[in-house]
Design a protein around this motif. Structure first.
Motif, short mmCIF file in Angstrom:
data_model
loop_
_atom_site.label_atom_id
_atom_site.label_comp_id
_atom_site.label_asym_id
_atom_site.label_seq_id
_atom_site.Cartn_x
_atom_site.Cartn_y
_atom_site.Cartn_z
N PRO A 1 -7.38 -33.46 -25.10
CA PRO A 1 -6.44 -33.57 -23.97
C PRO A 1 -6.54 -32.37 -23.05
CG PRO A 1 -5.36 -34.13 -26.05
CD PRO A 1 -6.70 -33.56 -26.40
N GLU A 2 -6.29 -32.62 -21.76
CA GLU A 2 -6.42 -31.56 -20.74
C GLU A 2 -5.46 -30.40 -21.01
OE1 GLU A 2 -6.24 -34.73 -20.14
OE2 GLU A 2 -7.83 -35.34 -18.77
N LEU B 1 -8.96 -29.41 -16.06
CA LEU B 1 -9.05 -30.75 -15.48
C LEU B 1 -10.49 -31.13 -15.16
CD1 LEU B 1 -5.99 -31.05 -13.07
CD2 LEU B 1 -6.36 -32.21 -15.24
N ALA B 2 -11.30 -30.15 -14.75
CA ALA B 2 -12.71 -30.44 -14.42
C ALA B 2 -13.45 -30.93 -15.66
CB ALA B 2 -13.38 -29.19 -13.86
N ILE B 3 -13.22 -30.27 -16.79
CA ILE B 3 -13.89 -30.70 -18.03
C ILE B 3 -13.38 -32.07 -18.45
CG2 ILE B 3 -14.14 -30.19 -20.49
CD1 ILE B 3 -14.26 -27.27 -19.80
N ARG C 1 -1.80 -36.11 -10.70
CA ARG C 1 -0.68 -36.42 -11.57
C ARG C 1 -0.66 -35.49 -12.78
NH1 ARG C 1 -0.99 -42.41 -13.08
NH2 ARG C 1 -1.88 -42.45 -11.01
N THR C 2 -1.84 -35.28 -13.37
CA THR C 2 -1.92 -34.44 -14.56
C THR C 2 -1.66 -32.98 -14.24
OG1 THR C 2 -3.58 -35.97 -15.46
CG2 THR C 2 -3.40 -33.82 -16.52
N SER C 3 -2.12 -32.52 -13.08
CA SER C 3 -1.95 -31.11 -12.72
C SER C 3 -0.49 -30.72 -12.56
CB SER C 3 -2.72 -30.80 -11.43
OG SER C 3 -2.18 -31.49 -10.33
N THR C 4 0.39 -31.72 -12.37
CA THR C 4 1.81 -31.41 -12.23
C THR C 4 2.44 -30.92 -13.52
OG1 THR C 4 2.46 -33.70 -12.68
CG2 THR C 4 2.07 -33.10 -10.38
N VAL C 5 1.77 -31.15 -14.67
CA VAL C 5 2.36 -30.73 -15.95
C VAL C 5 1.65 -29.55 -16.58
CG1 VAL C 5 3.19 -33.06 -16.39
CG2 VAL C 5 1.00 -32.36 -17.34
N LEU C 6 0.51 -29.14 -16.03
CA LEU C 6 -0.23 -28.04 -16.65
C LEU C 6 0.52 -26.72 -16.54
CD1 LEU C 6 -3.94 -28.75 -15.60
CD2 LEU C 6 -2.73 -29.42 -17.68
N GLY C 7 1.48 -26.66 -15.63
CA GLY C 7 2.25 -25.44 -15.48
C GLY C 7 3.06 -25.08 -16.71
N ILE C 8 3.25 -26.03 -17.62
CA ILE C 8 4.01 -25.74 -18.83
C ILE C 8 3.31 -24.68 -19.68
CG2 ILE C 8 2.92 -27.54 -20.24
CD1 ILE C 8 5.63 -28.05 -21.51
#
Length: 530
Positions: A389-390, A412-414, A475-482
């Motif tokens: 998972p990212e 995210l790139a990977i 959409r996914t990048s919005t949660v990586l800040g956690i």
């Protein structure tokens, strides 16, 4: 005798699409290049700095070796818990998506207002990240697996509801008219005429969604929503990297096994067997029995009170209601910067993913790959990359490169390589074999086949998949800040952690609007190409 006035519509459509692609493809390429350069500059993503950072990644990976799995019983229990969460969440989503799909399909909805409302619900569920749902449910219901199951279910409605509705809209009207002629009502018409046509598509979407939810459920433990992600977060927080790598390998093995099982299940349920329809019916009944048994086992093993799936709405509405009215004033420019940063992360990671995944995807296509060994290596690489998972990749890059959007972009790139390479491989395998044979017959080599027969046919599908990947990455990048990987997610989870729900409401609304418009624009461009 039938008289046709004017040229055949299919010919007109083909000519129009060819002309459209002739000017649209270069324009899209130029726009993508400009956006990528501007986005990379905004988040200070420099290739030279990234190369230097690879040494830090290597040192971190070296600290993870050799991997180990402590407390094997607990890890196995949490892994089984994660699998059951994925199955139960997907099943609940499917049960909710079936009636919602009939309301959201143009040919079965009772009224245009109902159609719009149903589509709005589906869009909202798809636009909101599952991890965000999990955080809010944990706040409302407490730590445990119930928030995780509900988060998976709600987010899955966004995908299953849309695919189920699309399948209904593609059904033939003949069977419905025949059933209606007998005087049957609306319900019998749907059950006897529509459902038999859509069951294969629904089964395929359901099995694929279980595969997706298994990946998602892995990271829900990061916010206390159950599953093996909780153990992984403990290991990372304690800087016990060998244990963390051991857990990651367990996760990878589970997801890889599930993907192989999903392929086998789809083939078993959707491809007619040589034994005839009776064998196919028996197979589907057996699969349904296994699914019901898995559902019952989920309640028992996860220790979920079935009434909790009915009583969750009250506390959840109370928490969600505290987000209204949203407070935009507290963040101001900081919110705008975070949103632009999120978009930049999505654009740059998608661009890197496209460049790196297209060669892998071509080599992973059975009809194009030069050697069988190359095919299996490419497919194995795609499987391995897709299995991580990212959010886990973001944790690794944050530990190696430091806090900020560069770590999120790399993660995210990977992840994009595995996601898009599979779509590219599938698209290449579905091209018309005629042009390939024509190039081969005149003595053309592998490179001639690739550029003369493969790429021209696959380009529209690849562009459509790339636009969909951009939608997913934003959409996914919005949660990586956690985990400190940049973007608006950091502000969101900080506002929820500090109980500033009005601020969180403003951020959620902005995320929804951004994701919705990106999705609409991507869908419009795809419609011009495909």
């Amino acid at each position: 005798m039938t008289i046709t006035l004017g040229p055949p519509p299919s010919k007109d459509t083909t000519v129009e699409k060819d002309l459209r692609r002739r000017w649209l493809l270069p324009a899209l390429g130029a726009l993508a290049l400009v956006l990528t350069v501007l986005s990379a500059g905004y988040i200070d993503f420099a290739p030279a700095a990234l190369v230097d950072g690879l040494e830090d990644v290597q040192r971190l990976l070296a600290r993870m070796l050799p991997p180990r799995v402590d407390d094997t019983g607990r890890i196995v229990s949490l892994a089984f818990e994660t699998l059951l969460m994925a199955v139960l969440g997907t099943l609940l989503a499917a049960m909710a998506s079936v009636p919602l799909a009939f309301l959201a399909a143009r040919n079965t909805t009772p009224h245009p207002v109902v159609y719009s409302a149903a589509r709005a619900v589906i869009t909202f569920c798809r636009a909101m990240p599952d991890l965000l749902f999990a955080v809010l449910f944990v706040r409302a219901l407490g730590i445990g697996v119930v928030p995780g199951v509900l988060a998976l279910a709600l987010h899955s409605i966004g995908m299953l509801g849309k695919l189920f509705a699309d399948a209904i809209e593609q059904t033939a009207p003949g069977p419905r008219e025949a059933i209606r002629a007998t005087g049957a009502g609306y319900l019998r018409e749907m059950i006897n005429a529509v459902v038999p046509q859509v069951v294969p598509a629904w089964i395929g979407a359901f099995v694929y969604r279980i595969d997706i939810n298994l990946r998602m459920s892995v990271v829900l433990g990061f916010v206390g929503a159950g599953g093996i992600g909780f153990a992984l977060q403990d290991a990372l927080r304690g800087l016990i990297y060998p244990r963390a790598l051991g857990i990651v390998l367990v996760i990878l093995a589970i997801i890889a096994a599930m993907e192989v099982a999903a392929i086998a299940i789809r083939r078993m349920l959707l491809v007619p067997s040589q034994a005839g329809p009776r064998r196919d019916r028996a197979t589907r009944v057996g699969a349904a029995a296994v699914l019901v048994a898995s559902c019952i086992a989920s309640f028992v093993v996860l220790d979920i009170d079935p009434t909790a799936l009915l009583t969750w709405m009250g506390p959840s509405i109370e928490v969600f209601g505290r987000m209204v009215p949203p407070d935009f004033s507290s963040l101001g420019v900081e919110l705008v910067d975070a949103v632009v940063q999120t978009l930049a992360i999505g654009v740059v990671s998608t661009a890197i993913g496209v460049v790196l995944s297209i060669p892998v995807g071509i080599l992973a296509a059975r009809n194009v790959t030069p050697y069988p060994g190359v095919y299996w290596v490419a497919r194995s690489w795609i499987l391995i990359v897709r299995a991580v998972p990212e959010l886990i990749l973001a944790v690794v890059f944050v530990a190696a490169l430091g806090l900020g959007p560069v770590a999120g972009t790399c993660a995210l790139a990977i992840g994009s390589i595995g996601f898009l390479a599979k779509l590219v491989a599938d698209a290449v395998e579905e091209i018309d074999s005629g042009p390939l044979e024509a190039v081969t017959s005149v003595g053309g080599g592998w490179w001639n086949q690739l550029f003369s027969a493969v790429v021209p046919q696959a380009v529209p599908s690849i562009i459509g998949s790339s636009l969909y990947l951009l939608d997913v990455n934003i959409r996914t990048s919005t949660v990586l800040g956690i985990v400190g990987a940049g973007g608006v997610g950091f502000l969101l989870f900080e506002s929820i952690r500090t109980l500033n729900f009005e601020v969180a409401g403003a951020i959620v609304l902005v995320i929804f609007v951004v994701v919705y418009f990106v999705e609409r624009i991507s869908g419009w461009i795809r419609s011009l190409l495909v």
